[in-house]
Design a protein around this motif. Structure first.
Motif, mmCIF file in Angstrom:
data_model
loop_
_atom_site.group_PDB
_atom_site.id
_atom_site.type_symbol
_atom_site.label_atom_id
_atom_site.label_comp_id
_atom_site.label_asym_id
_atom_site.label_seq_id
_atom_site.Cartn_x
_atom_site.Cartn_y
_atom_site.Cartn_z
ATOM 1 N N ASP A 200 9.301 -14.289 -14.347
ATOM 2 C CA ASP A 200 7.889 -14.676 -14.652
ATOM 3 C C ASP A 200 7.426 -14.845 -15.994
ATOM 4 N N SER A 201 7.965 -14.107 -16.958
ATOM 5 C CA SER A 201 7.370 -13.887 -18.186
ATOM 6 C C SER A 201 8.434 -13.523 -19.408
ATOM 7 N N GLY A 202 8.317 -14.212 -20.438
ATOM 8 C CA GLY A 202 9.342 -14.043 -21.543
ATOM 9 C C GLY A 202 9.189 -12.431 -22.156
ATOM 10 N N SER A 203 7.893 -11.997 -22.244
ATOM 11 C CA SER A 203 7.719 -10.865 -22.615
ATOM 12 C C SER A 203 7.873 -9.575 -21.937
ATOM 13 N N THR A 204 8.345 -9.918 -20.437
ATOM 14 C CA THR A 204 8.573 -8.862 -19.655
ATOM 15 C C THR A 204 10.031 -8.748 -19.357
ATOM 16 N N ALA A 205 10.841 -7.469 -19.922
ATOM 17 C CA ALA A 205 12.149 -7.386 -19.944
ATOM 18 C C ALA A 205 12.748 -7.289 -18.570
ATOM 19 N N ASN A 206 14.020 -7.685 -18.219
ATOM 20 C CA ASN A 206 14.507 -7.423 -16.935
ATOM 21 C C ASN A 206 15.352 -6.170 -16.855
ATOM 22 N N ARG A 207 16.374 -6.258 -15.960
ATOM 23 C CA ARG A 207 16.855 -4.842 -15.793
ATOM 24 C C ARG A 207 18.143 -4.514 -16.849
ATOM 25 N N LEU A 208 18.353 -5.650 -17.326
ATOM 26 C CA LEU A 208 19.673 -5.695 -18.327
ATOM 27 C C LEU A 208 19.157 -4.861 -19.632
ATOM 28 N N VAL A 209 17.904 -4.986 -19.806
ATOM 29 C CA VAL A 209 16.924 -4.207 -20.797
ATOM 30 C C VAL A 209 16.766 -2.975 -20.354
ATOM 31 N N THR A 210 15.923 -3.008 -19.508
ATOM 32 C CA THR A 210 15.150 -1.511 -19.154
ATOM 33 C C THR A 210 16.234 -0.545 -18.520
ATOM 34 N N GLN A 211 17.389 -0.924 -17.678
ATOM 35 C CA GLN A 211 18.014 -0.125 -17.086
ATOM 36 C C GLN A 211 19.541 0.099 -17.653
ATOM 37 N N LEU A 212 20.261 -1.080 -18.395
ATOM 38 C CA LEU A 212 21.347 -0.820 -18.845
ATOM 39 C C LEU A 212 21.503 -0.621 -20.363
ATOM 40 N N SER A 213 20.528 -0.865 -21.211
ATOM 41 C CA SER A 213 20.356 -0.767 -22.544
ATOM 42 C C SER A 213 19.551 0.655 -22.794
ATOM 43 N N ASN A 214 19.589 0.818 -24.300
ATOM 44 C CA ASN A 214 18.821 2.051 -24.605
ATOM 45 C C ASN A 214 17.346 1.913 -24.902
ATOM 46 N N ASP A 215 17.052 0.755 -24.605
ATOM 47 C CA ASP A 215 15.576 0.168 -24.922
ATOM 48 C C ASP A 215 14.781 0.491 -23.765
ATOM 49 N N SER A 216 13.315 0.850 -24.000
ATOM 50 C CA SER A 216 12.453 0.897 -23.010
ATOM 51 C C SER A 216 12.064 -0.395 -22.334
ATOM 52 N N GLY A 217 12.084 -1.800 -23.216
ATOM 53 C CA GLY A 217 11.579 -2.841 -22.810
ATOM 54 C C GLY A 217 9.879 -2.721 -22.943
ATOM 55 N N LYS A 218 9.405 -1.926 -23.666
ATOM 56 C CA LYS A 218 8.018 -1.976 -23.869
ATOM 57 C C LYS A 218 7.763 -2.578 -25.651
ATOM 58 N N GLY A 219 6.491 -3.217 -25.704
ATOM 59 C CA GLY A 219 6.345 -4.049 -26.689
ATOM 60 C C GLY A 219 7.185 -5.086 -26.976
ATOM 61 N N PRO A 220 7.346 -5.554 -28.320
ATOM 62 C CA PRO A 220 8.205 -6.523 -28.525
ATOM 63 C C PRO A 220 9.831 -6.305 -28.624
ATOM 64 N N TRP A 221 10.140 -6.254 -27.420
ATOM 65 C CA TRP A 221 11.512 -5.455 -27.404
ATOM 66 C C TRP A 221 12.643 -6.567 -27.553
ATOM 67 N N TRP A 222 11.914 -8.000 -27.547
ATOM 68 C CA TRP A 222 12.719 -9.055 -27.763
ATOM 69 C C TRP A 222 13.434 -9.163 -29.298
ATOM 70 N N ARG A 223 12.661 -8.422 -30.305
ATOM 71 C CA ARG A 223 12.995 -8.514 -31.588
ATOM 72 C C ARG A 223 13.991 -7.054 -32.055
ATOM 73 N N ARG A 224 14.254 -6.336 -30.988
ATOM 74 C CA ARG A 224 14.894 -5.360 -31.375
ATOM 75 C C ARG A 224 16.498 -5.576 -30.978
ATOM 76 N N ARG A 225 17.308 -4.546 -31.663
ATOM 77 C CA ARG A 225 18.680 -4.127 -31.411
ATOM 78 C C ARG A 225 18.819 -3.593 -30.211
ATOM 79 N N LEU A 226 19.340 -4.123 -29.088
ATOM 80 C CA LEU A 226 19.841 -3.476 -27.960
ATOM 81 C C LEU A 226 21.262 -2.807 -27.763
ATOM 82 N N TRP A 227 21.407 -1.507 -27.451
ATOM 83 C CA TRP A 227 22.572 -1.056 -27.609
ATOM 84 C C TRP A 227 23.115 -0.506 -25.999
ATOM 85 N N PHE A 228 24.393 -0.910 -25.651
ATOM 86 C CA PHE A 228 24.783 -0.561 -24.369
ATOM 87 C C PHE A 228 26.064 0.512 -24.505
ATOM 88 N N ASP A 229 26.146 1.491 -23.739
ATOM 89 C CA ASP A 229 27.181 2.472 -23.882
ATOM 90 C C ASP A 229 28.439 1.821 -22.918
#
Length: 247
Positions: A200-229
């Motif tokens: 629906d929206s580019g600014s809304t993170a999907n579950r790859l970000v919010t559930q798999l990565s270390n990032d909350s998906g809040k704010g401009p998450w698309w500019r940040r480094r995403l870490w996956f264990d």
């Protein structure tokens, strides 16, 4: 087990003023940012690249076409590229990237704008996960072969300098990379993107970000480094290999 990092790359609305396109079937065009530093040798211009890629669905001004590009990451098979390398001069990214080990993954994601394809491009059936305006998408992966940290970059051997000479940071005057990552032969620039945004929206993170990565998906998450264990990397690799989105 492998770990992974995803970092933002490629053209955006600040540099050079537009995003690369993504089409209804998930195909996209990787367009690098402009080169803003002096170089020791001539580097490709946007014209050099765009004339060898599929036609874009929009016109790029002549002024921009003449700009040199910072072709980083480079992917074997992409115009003017023959190997997989990525460099970074910023400590905030160089530190985490320096921790990658052989066999880990370095993912590259880009913000891409939705476009109908040009008439000359034959595309496949539309998918249901491309955001209607713009979104963030994984566009490629390095399976890490070797990492040169800041200390190693400061004392590159002549052999390594020759091996890495095609990297954009190795062409800068002066050389400025604090980390250099080399991908192995299993690395690739994808033919279709993998969404990190919601449908629906580019600014809304999907579950790859919010559930798999270390990032909350809040704010401009698309500019940040995403870490996956390790566990998240295993899931991410399965999703990428299956080409099934994880919204």
């Amino acid at each position: 087990m492998a770990r992974s990092i995803a970092i933002n790359v490629a053209a955006n609305t600040n540099l050079p003023g537009f995003r690369g396109p993504i089409y209804p079937d998930g195909r996209f065009v990787y367009i690098p940012i402009p080169e803003r530093e002096p170089t020791t040798t001539a580097v490709p211009t946007y014209a050099d690249l765009l004339d060898r890629l599929d036609p874009l669905p929009f016109v790029v001004d002549d002024e921009i076409r003449q700009l040199p590009v910072h072709l980083d990451p480079e992917f074997a098979g992409y115009p003017t590229c023959s190997q997989y390398t990525y460099g970074d001069e910023h400590g905030v990214k160089a530190g985490p990237l320096s921790e990658l080990q052989p066999g880990d993954s370095l993912y590259f994601y880009a913000t891409l704008s939705y476009h109908e394809p040009p008439d000359s491009l034959n595309t496949g059936p539309a998918v249901d996960w491309v955001a209607p305006d713009w979104g963030a998408y994984i566009i490629g992966e390095f399976r890490v072969d070797r990492v040169f940290d800041a200390e190693a970059c400061a004392s590159l051997s002549e052999t390594d300098r020759e091996r890495l000479a095609s990297n954009a940071h190795c062409k800068r005057d002066p050389f400025d990379a604090k980390v250099l990552v080399v991908g192995d032969s299993d690395s690739q620039l994808f033919d279709r993107a993998v969404p990190l945004s919601s449908v629906d929206s580019g600014s809304t993170a999907n579950r790859l970000v919010t559930q798999l990565s270390n990032d909350s998906g809040k704010g401009p998450w698309w500019r940040r480094r995403l870490w996956f264990d390790e566990a998240a990397t295993e899931q991410l690799r399965e999703i990428v290999d299956s080409k099934q989105p994880y919204n």
